[in-house]
Write an enzyme that holds these catalytic residues in place. Structure first.
Site, PDB file in Angstrom:
ATOM      1  N   TRP A   1       0.618  -0.927  -0.026  1.00  0.00           N
ATOM      2  CA  TRP A   1       0.315  -0.024  -0.088  1.00  0.00           C
ATOM      3  C   TRP A   1       1.117   1.482  -0.408  1.00  0.00           C
ATOM      4  CZ3 TRP A   1      -4.380  -0.218  -2.019  1.00  0.00           C
ATOM      5  CH2 TRP A   1      -5.194  -1.836  -2.391  1.00  0.00           C
TER       6      TRP A   1
ATOM      7  N   ASP B   1      -1.880   7.032   5.580  1.00  0.00           N
ATOM      8  CA  ASP B   1      -2.422   6.171   5.202  1.00  0.00           C
ATOM      9  C   ASP B   1      -2.775   4.656   6.389  1.00  0.00           C
ATOM     10  OD1 ASP B   1      -4.863   4.027   4.400  1.00  0.00           O
ATOM     11  OD2 ASP B   1      -3.220   3.959   2.543  1.00  0.00           O
TER      12      ASP B   1
ATOM     13  N   LYS C   1     -12.353  -1.638   7.540  1.00  0.00           N
ATOM     14  CA  LYS C   1     -12.126  -1.992   7.817  1.00  0.00           C
ATOM     15  C   LYS C   1     -12.607  -2.437   9.654  1.00  0.00           C
ATOM     16  CE  LYS C   1      -8.950  -2.396   4.584  1.00  0.00           C
ATOM     17  NZ  LYS C   1      -8.564  -4.258   3.955  1.00  0.00           N
TER      18      LYS C   1
END
Lengths: 360, 360
Positions: free
Chosen positions: A102, A172, A196
């Protein structure tokens, strides 16, 4: 109806209390004769839902007053562009720390807008640790420092907040936000896709320090300008109302659980249960250095890879789903977000024991 | 539980069958032990949901094979920027037709990216008609022609498709798509926020001709590049899975109703019922020229404006909600999208009659 233990990395399991409430309120939200899906976002019912969700979120994270909370669309992937578009402010360069899949995505998108100074990377060792902070080559003139506190795929997590000096720190936090207490005041921007620990896919929460917004670069679409969303309380256009409502239900559930201090203990216990079993055992293996192991995403490999498919099949039969590792890593991965119970993790460990015992 | 008749302009009423199904499947989608909200978008269950939704949508609109269908986030407001970012392709100018509030929004955002040729506008007459096509000042060198086939606020609708010659025709169909059959082949790009006739807020559907994509301007974020979404079947990042699922339920409901030809007849009958009553009456008034009246959004004013609040209060008590007109227009507005029944419209008309009868 039998609910499974769902170890998906995201979209992920939600607290059962939350989806029961969503079900029960589906046709008629509190005597209004409407589903939340059917409410105009400008009406007092939805406004109350939206404001309560923000208030609970602020309370859970103790967000200082000089930060805006935005409820947006577009996922963390949109933030990969919104961050440079809003934070460069005439500068041409930003620092990025690369600790996994990511991070790399954020860097690739960032390159569309600025020069990337790769201040540190663990790519050469397969993303199994976090580069020591003292080795980071930060540039004091950078527009911001971007990092990914929890890498969902390799299961690598920062257990501390880096010091970026006067340069705004951007994170992030898609797969770690709300899993533990956090000192928001250390950050310039925090963002997270909801799917999530926050709610369902289609909502992105952004926490941004007031002084960092209002100077987007030329050519920034209105929808990518933090200031515009802040000025309109995230209702510049129709927001993702139902996803916002579900997030509110999750925040309320988290408060009833005792907030972030309480959930952090539960998450630590769950992680301990799973990692201790993996480490006590020659059949299963987690490659991440212990100091950097994620509390949210636990990858593990079987010492006999030809058993992967059988493991997944039998796990599914036992009601343990979505344990397949990301295609880039292989093996298995158990994501154990807030909504996964200790019981779910123990059931997984029991299954793993039994699988090893009977594999021969 | 008593459901109301909800005349909201959007987010708007959904078919009751759809929300009952969503409720019933909430905790356990078809024996999977998971809510659709909890499904990974890469798993075979959600992939099947997504593919079926696209197939049904294509079938309903008879979308030709040389068009992509994208399931995106960010609303029509994001499309106001995505259209120029993807369609300018080196040109500096685009044609826009201004017929109301939403046309103006599209134009304002478009100005960030190109010169706008205002080819026609009905602003000087208060947006109560569509400028005659023969008076449009189209530029054959324009990158595209943009218009808004149904203006939600003033209740003005095009009942024909303009001829833009070789220049791609782009339409914001947020409040009209799926309300009647449509010749998609006449368009370059069609886009629509879902929260009127498609599903719940947080999903935007885009239909785009293949040959128009793949040449975004420099500085376009990945999330604003049609080609990237097309290449990844709208799963470049995590899509708004639950909103996609709800849209699929709506498409399936619409097919059971007989598709767009059948729903168009129902919509025409509903509009006739309401407009006929308004026109037969001195107390209520709709200012839009008859040839351009919207079948979806019916604004009306009371001849005694001081009764507005009482009208709204009594309507609400009678189970008729969200009838207040947009603040920029005042008065009332009844949005009568696909999910509003003939019975709902007749109940409204009966209430309006009774209100007029007893107001003295």
């Amino acid at each position: 109806m039998t609910r499974v233990y769902n170890f998906s990395a995201g979209p992920a399991v939600l607290p059962e209390d939350v989806i029961i409430q969503a079900r029960d309120e589906m046709l008629d939200w509190r005597g209004t004769g409407m589903s939340v899906m059917e409410m105009t976002h400008r009406g007092k019912q939805f406004m109350a839902i939206a404001e309560q969700a923000e208030a609970d979120f602020r309370e859970l994270l103790a967000i200082p007053e000089n930060y805006k909370v935005l409820f947006l669309q577009g996922g963390a992937t949109s933030q990969f562009a919104m961050v440079p578009m809003n934070l460069l402010q005439g500068k041409k360069q930003a620092d990025y720390i690369c600790t996994g899949h990511w991070s790399k995505k954020a860097i690739a998108e960032g390159r569309r807008f600025c020069e990337i100074n790769l201040a540190a990377s663990s790519e050469d060792t397969g993303f199994q640790h976090v580069p020591p902070h003292q080795d980071w080559k930060l540039d004091p003139e950078a527009a911001y420092v971007h990092y990914t506190p929890n890498e969902t795929i390799a299961g690598v997590e920062f257990h501390w907040i880096p010091d970026s000096g006067e340069v705004p720190l951007v994170a992030d936090m898609s797969s770690t936000l709300l899993s533990r207490p956090l000192d928001v005041s250390r950050f310039g921007v925090i963002y997270a896709g909801a799917q999530k620990n926050i709610g369902c896919a289609g909502l992105t929460v952004v926490i941004v320090r007031n002084d960092l917004i209002g100077r987007p670069q030329a050519g920034t679409p209105a929808m990518f300008d933090y200031q515009i969303h802040a000025d309109h309380n995230s209702m510049y256009n129709t927001p993702p109302t139902y996803a916002w409502y579900v997030a509110g239900l999750v925040f309320s559930w988290l408060k009833r659980k005792g907030g972030l201090t309480a959930i952090a203990k539960i998450n630590q216990a769950k992680a301990n249960t799973l990692y201790s079993f993996i480490d006590s055992n020659d059949f299963y293996y987690n490659p991440v250095e212990r100091a950097f192991r994620s509390r949210m995403n636990v990858p593990f490999i079987l010492s006999e890879q030809q058993l992967d498919e059988i493991f997944l099949e039998q796990a599914k039969k036992a009601g343990l789903t979505n344990l397949k590792g990301h295609r880039s890593v292989g093996g298995m991965r158990a994501s154990i977000y807030n909504a996964m119970s200790q019981e779910g993790v123990e059931t997984l460990v029991e299954f793993m024991k039994e699988f090893e015992r009977t594999r021969a």
